[in-house]
Write an enzyme that holds these catalytic residues in place. Structure first.
Site, short mmCIF file in Angstrom:
data_model
loop_
_atom_site.label_atom_id
_atom_site.label_comp_id
_atom_site.label_asym_id
_atom_site.label_seq_id
_atom_site.Cartn_x
_atom_site.Cartn_y
_atom_site.Cartn_z
CG HIS A 7 -0.36 -0.09 2.52
ND1 HIS A 7 -0.04 -1.29 3.10
CD2 HIS A 7 0.01 0.86 3.41
CE1 HIS A 7 0.49 -1.07 4.28
NE2 HIS A 7 0.54 0.22 4.49
CB CYS A 22 -31.41 -0.99 -7.58
SG CYS A 22 -31.56 0.80 -7.53
CG ASP A 54 -21.98 47.41 0.45
OD1 ASP A 54 -20.76 47.22 0.32
OD2 ASP A 54 -22.83 47.00 -0.37
CE LYS A 64 -34.84 39.85 21.91
NZ LYS A 64 -35.67 38.71 22.21
CG PHE A 88 -16.36 36.83 -6.21
CD1 PHE A 88 -15.04 36.70 -5.86
CD2 PHE A 88 -17.05 35.72 -6.68
CE1 PHE A 88 -14.36 35.49 -5.99
CE2 PHE A 88 -16.40 34.50 -6.82
CZ PHE A 88 -15.06 34.38 -6.47
CE LYS A 130 -19.27 45.84 -7.99
NZ LYS A 130 -20.32 45.04 -7.36
#
Ligand code: C5P
Length: 407
Positions: A74, A157, A280, A290, A333, A347
């Site tokens: 192996h 099958c 952004d 909270k 991106f 861009k």
């Protein structure tokens, strides 16, 4: 023994699709690859080793204990492989690989090899969908294993569904692409951002986006497998750390920016890919407790009440790194819902990037949650339409294009 010829170790496991491995072998050979075959004992019951011996013109590896005075079987197989492809891979073998079980020559070799591992599963639809199989696949993907997804169709099958071995041409092409790429990022340093940032309003509410982070994680895993040292700055995601990658987990855009600036200054990367969906804007203030309806927020009963949230601009990480990029190749991106090419081109210029990956998010069949996507790669040398591909394949293609631009 290692030869100079690029070698694919082809693993064949026990399922009806084993006969298709003969065709995969032929396609690999035609493209100039040397192929050695290793089989599981059940695999050898579906197609005899004699067939693979004749086709590959090599001994077929089957027995854990070698008969002749060979080195440890192996280990020698593991070292010989430039790519280890298992096609077809049964649910049994996939689950064993994820658990690190080494109970036959194929699974033992998979554990011993450092070659990239590619798996083409084939099985009954219920075995494919079983949570155990899906969890095993997720584990293997996180370790950098490439999965060639099975197709939907009429299964041996008698049932219909996913589980049919992928097309043999697709399997051969992915394997050959891997053979070509083995180490093209050796010595390169790569910074990648991924996932969505969270801009907290209070401890339990935040502004974010549905981005999964999968593209950035795939990029990081593949770049590392291709020899790069990778720093992945990630927003909160469910995804496990990709294998062999330095992962820095952050929450907000400010934290992501700080981590990126630090990595950029300290590591001087050759490539920086900004795939994160960075918010952004952030709330001007974040409440430490909270916010309560009726006190800090309008009460539920006040149906005509308006809640105003003040937002401040976040840093543009891509822009600020591009400003001081030096020799670094910077990729951004652009997810656009209209005028894809015009907006992406604008861009490219505005951000000072070397390449922009543009995708059209208006197509409901592609994008955020989908496994398939279609990108336009824009640079000063023009635009390239990738066509519809799996995210895995898109990421491989993007790394190919970036590698071709590096000195
Ligand atoms: O400006 P826009 O968000 O459309 O640009 C998207 C590109 O800029 C992506 O590559 C994203 O990762 C990057 N970006 C960034 N920092 C921001 C906003 C976007 O790095 N604050």
């Amino acid at each position: 023994m290692k030869t100079n010829e690029p070698t694919v170790l082809l693993g064949v496991t026990g399922c009806i699709a084993a006969y298709k491995a003969c065709e995969v072998l032929r396609l690999l050979q035609k493209a100039g690859a040397r192929v050695k075959v290793v089989m599981t004992p059940t695999g050898a019951e579906f197609v005899t080793p004699a067939t693979f011996r004749a086709l590959s013109q090599n001994e077929v590896a089957l027995a854990m204990i070698a008969e002749h005075d060979e080195p440890i079987h192996h280990i020698s197989l593991a070292q010989e492989a430039d790519v280890f492809l298992i096609a077809p891979a049964t649910a049994n073998t996939i689950n064993k690989l994820a658990a690190g079980i080494a109970d036959n020559l194929l699974t033992t070799t998979a554990l011993a090899t450092e070659a990239p591992l590619i798996i083409a599963p084939a099985m009954n639809v219920h075995m494919w969908r079983d949570p155990a199989t899906q969890a095993a696949l997720a584990t293997l993907i996180a370790r950098g294993v490439q999965i060639i997804e099975p197709e939907e169709g009429y299964l041996a099958c008698g049932e219909e569904g996913e589980g049919k071995l992928a097309d043999v041409q697709t399997i051969a092409q992915s394997t050959l692409a891997e053979l070509n790429r083995s180490q093209d990022y050796a010595g390169r340093r790569v910074l990648i951002t991924a996932g969505a940032t969270r801009e907290h309003i209070d401890p339990v509410r935040f502004i974010s986006s549905p981005a999964s982070g999968r593209t950035g994680y795939l990029l990081a895993g593949q770049a590392a497998r291709r020899g790069a040292e990778v720093w992945l700055v990630s927003g909160p995601t469910e995804l496990p750390d990709p294998f062999g990658v330095n992962v820095l987990r952050v929450t907000s855009a400010d934290q992501m920016n700080q981590a990126c600036q630090e990595v950029f200054s300290a590591q001087k990367p050759d490539v920086a890919v900004f795939s994160a969906a960075v918010a952004d804007f952030k709330p001007v203030t974040t409440a430490s407790q909270k916010l309560k309806k009726g006190t800090d927020l309008p009460a539920r009963e006040a149906t005509d009440a308006v809640m105003k949230l003040e937002l401040a601009l976040n840093p543009d990480i891509l822009f600020s790194i591009a400003e001081r990029k030096g020799q670094c190749f910077v990729v951004g991106f652009a997810a656009e819902s209209e005028n894809l090419l015009d907006n992406a081109l604008a861009k490219l210029r505005a951000k000072g990037a070397d390449l922009i990956v543009a995708n059209d998010i208006s197509d409901p069949n592609l994008g955020f949650a989908s496994e398939l996507n279609r990108w336009q790669l824009l640079s000063s040398s023009g635009a390239e339409d990738t066509g519809i591909l799996s995210k895995q394949a898109l990421v491989g293609l993007l790394l190919d294009r970036i590698a071709s631009k590096l000195n």
